[in-house]
Write a protein that holds these residues in place. Sequence first.
Motif, mmCIF file in Angstrom:
data_model
loop_
_atom_site.group_PDB
_atom_site.id
_atom_site.type_symbol
_atom_site.label_atom_id
_atom_site.label_comp_id
_atom_site.label_asym_id
_atom_site.label_seq_id
_atom_site.Cartn_x
_atom_site.Cartn_y
_atom_site.Cartn_z
ATOM 1 N N ALA A 106 0.825 -1.207 0.000
ATOM 2 C CA ALA A 106 0.000 0.000 0.000
ATOM 3 C C ALA A 106 0.855 1.251 0.000
ATOM 4 N N GLN A 107 0.317 2.313 -0.592
ATOM 5 C CA GLN A 107 0.949 3.636 -0.535
ATOM 6 C C GLN A 107 -0.140 4.687 -0.355
ATOM 7 N N ILE A 108 0.137 5.631 0.536
ATOM 8 C CA ILE A 108 -0.805 6.714 0.827
ATOM 9 C C ILE A 108 -0.069 8.036 0.682
ATOM 10 N N VAL A 109 -0.712 8.986 0.039
ATOM 11 C CA VAL A 109 -0.133 10.315 -0.135
ATOM 12 C C VAL A 109 -1.071 11.342 0.488
ATOM 13 N N LEU A 110 -0.531 12.121 1.416
ATOM 14 C CA LEU A 110 -1.277 13.213 2.031
ATOM 15 C C LEU A 110 -0.671 14.536 1.589
ATOM 16 N N SER A 111 -1.497 15.525 1.398
ATOM 17 C CA SER A 111 -0.996 16.859 1.064
ATOM 18 C C SER A 111 -0.825 17.664 2.340
ATOM 19 N N ALA A 151 4.237 22.575 8.334
ATOM 20 C CA ALA A 151 4.927 22.744 7.051
ATOM 21 C C ALA A 151 5.831 21.533 6.847
ATOM 22 N N LEU A 152 5.710 20.898 5.690
ATOM 23 C CA LEU A 152 6.532 19.740 5.360
ATOM 24 C C LEU A 152 7.841 20.209 4.747
ATOM 25 N N LEU A 153 8.959 19.706 5.268
ATOM 26 C CA LEU A 153 10.283 20.115 4.827
ATOM 27 C C LEU A 153 11.052 18.907 4.297
ATOM 28 N N PRO A 154 12.127 19.139 3.548
ATOM 29 C CA PRO A 154 12.933 18.004 3.066
ATOM 30 C C PRO A 154 13.507 17.191 4.226
ATOM 31 N N GLY A 155 13.869 15.942 3.928
ATOM 32 C CA GLY A 155 14.499 15.092 4.933
ATOM 33 C C GLY A 155 13.580 14.656 6.044
ATOM 34 N N ASN A 156 12.279 14.535 5.731
ATOM 35 C CA ASN A 156 11.283 14.081 6.715
ATOM 36 C C ASN A 156 11.120 15.046 7.891
ATOM 37 N N GLN A 157 11.532 16.281 7.694
ATOM 38 C CA GLN A 157 11.372 17.271 8.751
ATOM 39 C C GLN A 157 10.035 18.006 8.609
ATOM 40 N N VAL A 158 9.542 18.459 9.730
ATOM 41 C CA VAL A 158 8.329 19.280 9.743
ATOM 42 C C VAL A 158 8.531 20.442 10.706
ATOM 43 N N GLU A 159 7.887 21.555 10.404
ATOM 44 C CA GLU A 159 7.805 22.662 11.350
ATOM 45 C C GLU A 159 6.344 22.849 11.728
ATOM 46 N N ILE A 160 6.102 23.010 13.015
ATOM 47 C CA ILE A 160 4.734 23.154 13.506
ATOM 48 C C ILE A 160 4.651 24.401 14.378
ATOM 49 N N ARG A 240 7.507 2.895 5.851
ATOM 50 C CA ARG A 240 8.363 4.041 5.556
ATOM 51 C C ARG A 240 7.523 5.296 5.403
ATOM 52 N N VAL A 241 8.073 6.421 5.854
ATOM 53 C CA VAL A 241 7.427 7.712 5.669
ATOM 54 C C VAL A 241 8.443 8.651 5.018
ATOM 55 N N GLU A 242 7.969 9.504 4.125
ATOM 56 C CA GLU A 242 8.880 10.374 3.379
ATOM 57 C C GLU A 242 8.167 11.674 2.988
ATOM 58 N N THR A 243 8.867 12.800 3.164
ATOM 59 C CA THR A 243 8.331 14.080 2.709
ATOM 60 C C THR A 243 8.865 14.367 1.309
ATOM 61 N N GLN A 244 7.965 14.799 0.439
ATOM 62 C CA GLN A 244 8.333 15.198 -0.920
ATOM 63 C C GLN A 244 7.588 16.485 -1.244
ATOM 64 N N GLN A 245 8.323 17.588 -1.234
ATOM 65 C CA GLN A 245 7.733 18.905 -1.431
ATOM 66 C C GLN A 245 6.598 19.108 -0.426
ATOM 67 N N GLN A 246 5.389 19.405 -0.888
ATOM 68 C CA GLN A 246 4.279 19.624 0.050
ATOM 69 C C GLN A 246 3.417 18.375 0.198
ATOM 70 N N ARG A 247 4.052 17.223 0.093
ATOM 71 C CA ARG A 247 3.308 15.969 0.230
ATOM 72 C C ARG A 247 4.021 15.035 1.205
ATOM 73 N N LEU A 248 3.226 14.200 1.863
ATOM 74 C CA LEU A 248 3.747 13.215 2.803
ATOM 75 C C LEU A 248 3.373 11.831 2.294
ATOM 76 N N LEU A 249 4.392 10.993 2.057
ATOM 77 C CA LEU A 249 4.180 9.667 1.476
ATOM 78 C C LEU A 249 4.380 8.589 2.530
ATOM 79 N N PHE A 250 3.397 7.703 2.621
ATOM 80 C CA PHE A 250 3.497 6.532 3.479
ATOM 81 C C PHE A 250 3.563 5.286 2.604
ATOM 82 N N SER A 251 4.555 4.441 2.839
ATOM 83 C CA SER A 251 4.638 3.155 2.150
ATOM 84 C C SER A 251 4.532 2.058 3.192
#
Length: 262
Positions: A106-111, A151-160, A240-251
């Motif tokens: 499965a793969q899920i993409v959240l904005s 805010a989703l940032l590169p390298g799986n980082q987030v700012e809240i 696995r979780v990964e940030t890509q631009q303004q999207r969050l990907l779950f595998s």
Amino acid sequence: MFSGFANAQGSMQTDFGEQMLNTVASQSIRRMFSQSDSVEVTIRCFPSSKLLQGSVDNVKMQGRGLVIKRQFQVEEMSFETDAISIDFGSVLGGKIKLKQPTQAIAQIVLSEEGINKAFNAELVKKRLDEVWLSEETGIDEPVSFEDISIALLPGNQVEIQAKVDVPGQDLQIPIALRAVLSVERRRRLLFAEATFLADRIPEAVRDLSAQMTSDFVALLNDMVDLDRFDLDGVALRINRVETQQQRLLFSGYAQIDRFPGA
């Protein structure tokens, strides 16, 4: 001649059965969501005659613009099952009954936008209101976390950033942090390596904000548990979780015990 006619008739029956299965599967999967822009389901069964015995090679689903429990937006979701065994008779009744549970990749993409909207969902707001902070804050009444933005940032980082409303004291304390997303036990999203962003906070309330930020991170780490968002008959797990631009990907994978409505 009669043999050719019989083979053609059998092929028509299995082709019809495969079309019916695709239709029923699509309808069943759509029931998992409160809303969907598109849900495409593909059934693979070769040779198609295996379908009469209930044997299916795999099921693929691709969905876009999905809403779960009327409140949680999913930009994309896809899965592909292993070989499955179904009760073909149930298909004729408009349902799909599995003879045994199966798993799916499965793969899920959240904005980023969808994640921020989720903080206003009723199920989430219940966890963010009437929160008791740690004794270190010196506040002995429940508070509410409001105006949360991520805010989703590169390298799986987030700012809240958020605000803490302290009723009765006419206080609204801003908090800000940066964290790294990680996964615990394949089902819980953690905000690890949390760092308080002191430069975003007025000096007069900086110490109090730092402690509130720590409490907020602990609250988040206890909230984002996939078991709370299981679909009907389908449990999701994250590898696995990964940030890509303004999207969050779950595998990960989905454990499918039954099709919705079966």
